[in-house]
Design a protein around this motif. Structure first.
Motif, PDB file in Angstrom:
ATOM      1  N   ASN A   1       1.011   6.995  -4.601  1.00 58.93           N
ATOM      2  CA  ASN A   1      -0.295   7.463  -4.433  1.00 58.93           C
ATOM      3  C   ASN A   1      -0.657   7.065  -5.956  1.00 58.93           C
ATOM      4  O   ASN A   1       0.451   6.984  -7.208  1.00 58.93           O
ATOM      5  CB  ASN A   1      -0.588   8.704  -3.800  1.00 58.93           C
ATOM      6  CG  ASN A   1      -0.771   9.972  -4.625  1.00 58.93           C
ATOM      7  OD1 ASN A   1      -0.306   9.739  -5.616  1.00 58.93           O
ATOM      8  ND2 ASN A   1       0.040  10.922  -3.056  1.00 58.93           N
TER       9      ASN A   1
ATOM     10  N   ASN B   1      -7.922  13.338   0.012  1.00 54.39           N
ATOM     11  CA  ASN B   1      -8.549  12.616   1.431  1.00 54.39           C
ATOM     12  C   ASN B   1      -7.393  12.798   2.759  1.00 54.39           C
ATOM     13  O   ASN B   1      -7.754  11.983   3.789  1.00 54.39           O
ATOM     14  CB  ASN B   1      -7.572  11.215   0.665  1.00 54.39           C
ATOM     15  CG  ASN B   1      -8.952  10.844  -0.014  1.00 54.39           C
ATOM     16  OD1 ASN B   1     -10.064  11.006  -0.507  1.00 54.39           O
ATOM     17  ND2 ASN B   1      -8.383   9.868  -1.506  1.00 54.39           N
TER      18      ASN B   1
ATOM     19  N   GLU C   1       1.162  -1.466  -0.072  1.00 51.25           N
ATOM     20  CA  GLU C   1       0.560   0.423  -0.424  1.00 51.25           C
ATOM     21  C   GLU C   1       0.875   0.834  -0.029  1.00 51.25           C
ATOM     22  O   GLU C   1       0.356   2.329  -0.429  1.00 51.25           O
ATOM     23  CB  GLU C   1      -1.150  -0.216   0.770  1.00 51.25           C
ATOM     24  CG  GLU C   1      -2.371  -1.273   1.184  1.00 51.25           C
ATOM     25  CD  GLU C   1      -1.986  -2.527   1.541  1.00 51.25           C
ATOM     26  OE1 GLU C   1      -0.269  -2.741   2.331  1.00 51.25           O
ATOM     27  OE2 GLU C   1      -2.461  -2.850   1.470  1.00 51.25           O
TER      28      GLU C   1
ATOM     29  N   SER D   1      -5.151  12.654  -5.267  1.00 47.14           N
ATOM     30  CA  SER D   1      -5.644  12.405  -4.748  1.00 47.14           C
ATOM     31  C   SER D   1      -6.360  12.413  -3.026  1.00 47.14           C
ATOM     32  O   SER D   1      -6.799  12.747  -1.691  1.00 47.14           O
ATOM     33  CB  SER D   1      -6.153  10.390  -5.054  1.00 47.14           C
ATOM     34  OG  SER D   1      -6.656   9.910  -6.251  1.00 47.14           O
TER      35      SER D   1
ATOM     36  N   GLU E   1      -9.233  13.266   6.406  1.00 50.03           N
ATOM     37  CA  GLU E   1      -9.786  11.863   6.908  1.00 50.03           C
ATOM     38  C   GLU E   1      -9.100  11.078   8.242  1.00 50.03           C
ATOM     39  O   GLU E   1      -9.846  10.576   9.398  1.00 50.03           O
ATOM     40  CB  GLU E   1     -10.132  10.737   6.080  1.00 50.03           C
ATOM     41  CG  GLU E   1     -10.737  11.177   4.628  1.00 50.03           C
ATOM     42  CD  GLU E   1     -10.613   9.306   4.315  1.00 50.03           C
ATOM     43  OE1 GLU E   1     -11.019   8.477   4.326  1.00 50.03           O
ATOM     44  OE2 GLU E   1     -11.391   9.678   2.357  1.00 50.03           O
TER      45      GLU E   1
ATOM     46  N   ARG F   1      -5.362   3.777   6.953  1.00 50.38           N
ATOM     47  CA  ARG F   1      -6.285   4.518   6.083  1.00 50.38           C
ATOM     48  C   ARG F   1      -5.764   3.136   4.899  1.00 50.38           C
ATOM     49  O   ARG F   1      -7.341   3.621   4.030  1.00 50.38           O
ATOM     50  CB  ARG F   1      -6.345   5.919   5.997  1.00 50.38           C
ATOM     51  CG  ARG F   1      -7.304   6.681   5.080  1.00 50.38           C
ATOM     52  CD  ARG F   1      -6.972   6.540   3.603  1.00 50.38           C
ATOM     53  NE  ARG F   1      -8.083   7.228   2.792  1.00 50.38           N
ATOM     54  CZ  ARG F   1      -8.002   7.147   1.866  1.00 50.38           C
ATOM     55  NH1 ARG F   1      -6.960   6.796   1.131  1.00 50.38           N
ATOM     56  NH2 ARG F   1      -9.177   7.755   0.927  1.00 50.38           N
ATOM     57  N   GLN F   2      -4.955   3.740   4.053  1.00 49.10           N
ATOM     58  CA  GLN F   2      -4.380   3.448   2.903  1.00 49.10           C
ATOM     59  C   GLN F   2      -4.416   1.711   2.697  1.00 49.10           C
ATOM     60  O   GLN F   2      -4.907   1.552   1.834  1.00 49.10           O
ATOM     61  CB  GLN F   2      -2.883   4.006   2.409  1.00 49.10           C
ATOM     62  CG  GLN F   2      -2.776   5.242   2.222  1.00 49.10           C
ATOM     63  CD  GLN F   2      -3.552   6.134   1.187  1.00 49.10           C
ATOM     64  OE1 GLN F   2      -4.622   6.116   1.450  1.00 49.10           O
ATOM     65  NE2 GLN F   2      -2.634   6.259   0.243  1.00 49.10           N
ATOM     66  N   CYS F   3      -4.162   0.928   3.477  1.00 46.81           N
ATOM     67  CA  CYS F   3      -4.365   0.116   3.878  1.00 46.81           C
ATOM     68  C   CYS F   3      -6.010  -1.002   3.686  1.00 46.81           C
ATOM     69  O   CYS F   3      -6.525  -1.350   3.312  1.00 46.81           O
ATOM     70  CB  CYS F   3      -3.654  -1.187   5.301  1.00 46.81           C
ATOM     71  SG  CYS F   3      -1.793  -0.894   5.298  1.00 46.81           S
ATOM     72  N   THR F   4      -7.028   0.327   4.287  1.00 44.07           N
ATOM     73  CA  THR F   4      -8.557   0.302   4.598  1.00 44.07           C
ATOM     74  C   THR F   4      -8.812   0.192   2.753  1.00 44.07           C
ATOM     75  O   THR F   4      -9.679  -0.655   2.286  1.00 44.07           O
ATOM     76  CB  THR F   4      -8.553   0.883   5.026  1.00 44.07           C
ATOM     77  OG1 THR F   4      -8.615   0.107   6.150  1.00 44.07           O
ATOM     78  CG2 THR F   4     -10.017  -0.043   5.510  1.00 44.07           C
ATOM     79  N   LYS F   5      -8.530   2.089   2.653  1.00 43.19           N
ATOM     80  CA  LYS F   5      -9.302   2.355   1.523  1.00 43.19           C
ATOM     81  C   LYS F   5      -8.075   2.131   0.019  1.00 43.19           C
ATOM     82  O   LYS F   5      -9.057   2.403  -1.078  1.00 43.19           O
ATOM     83  CB  LYS F   5      -9.533   3.842   1.604  1.00 43.19           C
ATOM     84  CG  LYS F   5     -10.696   3.580   2.938  1.00 43.19           C
ATOM     85  CD  LYS F   5     -11.003   4.822   3.040  1.00 43.19           C
ATOM     86  CE  LYS F   5     -12.507   5.155   3.936  1.00 43.19           C
ATOM     87  NZ  LYS F   5     -12.406   6.920   4.022  1.00 43.19           N
ATOM     88  N   PHE F   6      -7.129   1.905   0.157  1.00 41.86           N
ATOM     89  CA  PHE F   6      -6.574   1.505  -1.209  1.00 41.86           C
ATOM     90  C   PHE F   6      -5.893   0.717  -1.427  1.00 41.86           C
ATOM     91  O   PHE F   6      -4.642   0.531  -0.710  1.00 41.86           O
ATOM     92  CB  PHE F   6      -5.629   3.088  -1.192  1.00 41.86           C
ATOM     93  CG  PHE F   6      -4.755   3.684  -1.678  1.00 41.86           C
ATOM     94  CD1 PHE F   6      -5.110   3.289  -3.476  1.00 41.86           C
ATOM     95  CD2 PHE F   6      -3.272   3.763  -2.310  1.00 41.86           C
ATOM     96  CE1 PHE F   6      -4.442   3.884  -3.786  1.00 41.86           C
ATOM     97  CE2 PHE F   6      -2.073   3.654  -2.968  1.00 41.86           C
ATOM     98  CZ  PHE F   6      -3.042   3.928  -4.290  1.00 41.86           C
ATOM     99  N   ASN F   7      -5.872  -0.041  -2.757  1.00 39.90           N
ATOM    100  CA  ASN F   7      -4.917  -0.986  -3.263  1.00 39.90           C
ATOM    101  C   ASN F   7      -3.821  -1.023  -4.409  1.00 39.90           C
ATOM    102  O   ASN F   7      -3.003  -1.121  -4.133  1.00 39.90           O
ATOM    103  CB  ASN F   7      -5.715  -1.691  -4.275  1.00 39.90           C
ATOM    104  CG  ASN F   7      -6.904  -3.184  -3.332  1.00 39.90           C
ATOM    105  OD1 ASN F   7      -6.029  -3.620  -2.045  1.00 39.90           O
ATOM    106  ND2 ASN F   7      -7.372  -3.478  -3.785  1.00 39.90           N
TER     107      ASN F   7
END
Length: 411
Positions: A105, A114, A75, A110, A117, A286-292
């Motif tokens: 990213n 973001n 990520e 993006s 958050e 956050r990235q691990c949850t919402k971004f691949n």
């Protein structure tokens, strides 16, 4: 039943550039024989450089073999790109970063949208005016901006950048929780000297303020004394997040890749004031949850711009665009217009003649010369009376646009 996020209803019906596209399309329908030249939207026109293309081809070939195929990537981004970033973008300027502080990213837009958050919705924010619309709109979407009244949001401190102050924003006289700075600046094309940026960092240190620093155009800096990174300023690691983009640096508007730097020293406090939390850790979560992750092919492409041949090729493209800026600045100045920017950024900020409002001048330029600009008021109240031109066009289109404008203005 599901309830709508009513903060979205506070947004204007259209994004600025969607409004421009609608007006340009209407013009094309009524003037089918006029070839429109766009100097408005900041999209690049030159192809990807050979080093990048070669790297992408190689990466595609790797994806065709079971032994070299890549699925989900990390990520934070692949080590090969983060290491190249640290070595070439930071260490070369005496800035030391750890690879865990760099997040790859799919473009700076993006992450700038973001990043809010990971901090509370009721933080106050400060913005330069005029400003890139994403900074405001993303805060409106979560309710942080407050209520719109007379063109200004109630929870936003506006820091006007005008002719009167040389487009250098005044530091607020009160405490602000979060401040957005973009330098070299979009839309004004102006830059912030090191001494000025140092004042902002000192303000943030005194007031425990978070600076969100967008350095998307740092590769266009030409003059000495202009910082390429906020981390050139002592103490900035404790107060600033930096965003970078390959979109305008290497023509990646269609490839999508950039990165964000969040130092480990950077923290924010809990509402009860008892703990300080590393924002680096929150962003990773956050990235691990919402971004691949950004695609492997895009990251190999970005790595290639740091090779010796890649650097040379990218420099030629940037020089090409800045050559366009020189042509436009000289032509418009010769026509008697006041022009700012275009020396350390690919944008020119042009004052409309006779106090003509921005949208009216946009329409006059479109219908009289077939040339598209961006109305300055679309970037904020202080943008009224200005238009933005970009240097990202084709050289011949750039020259043709200046010829058309000369005929129109002298008519």
């Amino acid at each position: 039943m599901a309830l709508v996020n009513e903060h979205y209803l506070k947004l204007s019906d259209n994004y600025l550039f969607a409004d421009i596209a609608k007006k340009v399309n209407a013009f094309k329908v009524s003037h089918p024989h006029t070839r429109v030249i766009s100097l408005g939207i900041g999209d690049v026109t030159q192809p990807l450089c050979p080093a990048v293309i070669a790297a992408m081809h190689k990466a595609v070939d790797e994806m065709s073999s079971k032994t070299t195929f890549k699925g989900y990537g990390p990520e934070r981004g692949y080590d090969f790109l983060r290491d190249a970033i640290i070595k070439h973008d930071y260490l070369s300027r005496g800035i030391h970063l750890d690879s865990s502080e760099v997040f790859i990213n799919d473009g700076a837009k993006s992450d700038t949208g973001n990043i809010g958050e990971i901090v509370r919705w009721d933080n106050s924010i400060g913005v330069t005016d005029p400003i890139y619309p994403v900074y405001i709109d993303s805060n409106v979407m979560c309710g942080r901006a407050g209520v719109l009244k007379d063109g200004r949001w109630s929870n936003v401190t506006y820091m006007p950048c005008t002719e009167a102050n040389g487009f250098v924003p005044q530091i607020p006289s009160h405490r602000v929780d979060m401040i957005y700075l973009c330098y070299p600046n979009n839309p004004t094309g102006t830059a912030l000297p090191k001494e000025e940026l140092r004042q902002w960092v000192n303000y943030a240190l005194r007031n425990d303020t978070l600076i969100l620093f967008d350095a998307a155009y740092e590769a266009y800096i030409r003059e000495p004394g202009i910082p390429h990174s906020i981390y050139e300023i002592k103490g900035a690691r404790k107060v600033a997040i930096e965003f970078r983009s390959y979109s305008k640096t290497a023509g990646f508007t269609g490839v999508r890749c950039g990165y964000t730097v969040i130092p480990k020293e950077l923290t924010a406090v809990t509402i009860d004031g008892t703990r300080r939390i590393e924002l680096n850790h929150l962003w990773e979560r956050r990235q691990c949850t919402k971004f691949n992750g950004t695609s492997y092919i895009s990251q190999r492409a970005a790595e290639a711009i740091y090779t010796p041949e890649g650097k040379e090729q990218i420099k030629k493209v940037i020089d090409y665009y800045m050559g366009n800026a020189d042509i436009m600045r000289e032509a418009l100045t010769r026509l008697g217009l006041k022009v700012y920017g275009g020396k350390n950024a690919p944008y020119l900020w042009v004052k409309t003649p006779g106090s003509t409002d921005s949208w009216k001048f946009f329409e006059q330029m479109l219908y009289s010369a077939g040339v598209v600009c961006t109305p300055g008021v679309g970037f904020g109240p202080s943008g009224e009376g200005f238009v933005r031109l970009t240097a990202f066009g084709d050289r011949e289109d750039c020259r043709e646009a200046m010829t058309r404008l000369e005929k129109w203005i002298k008519a």
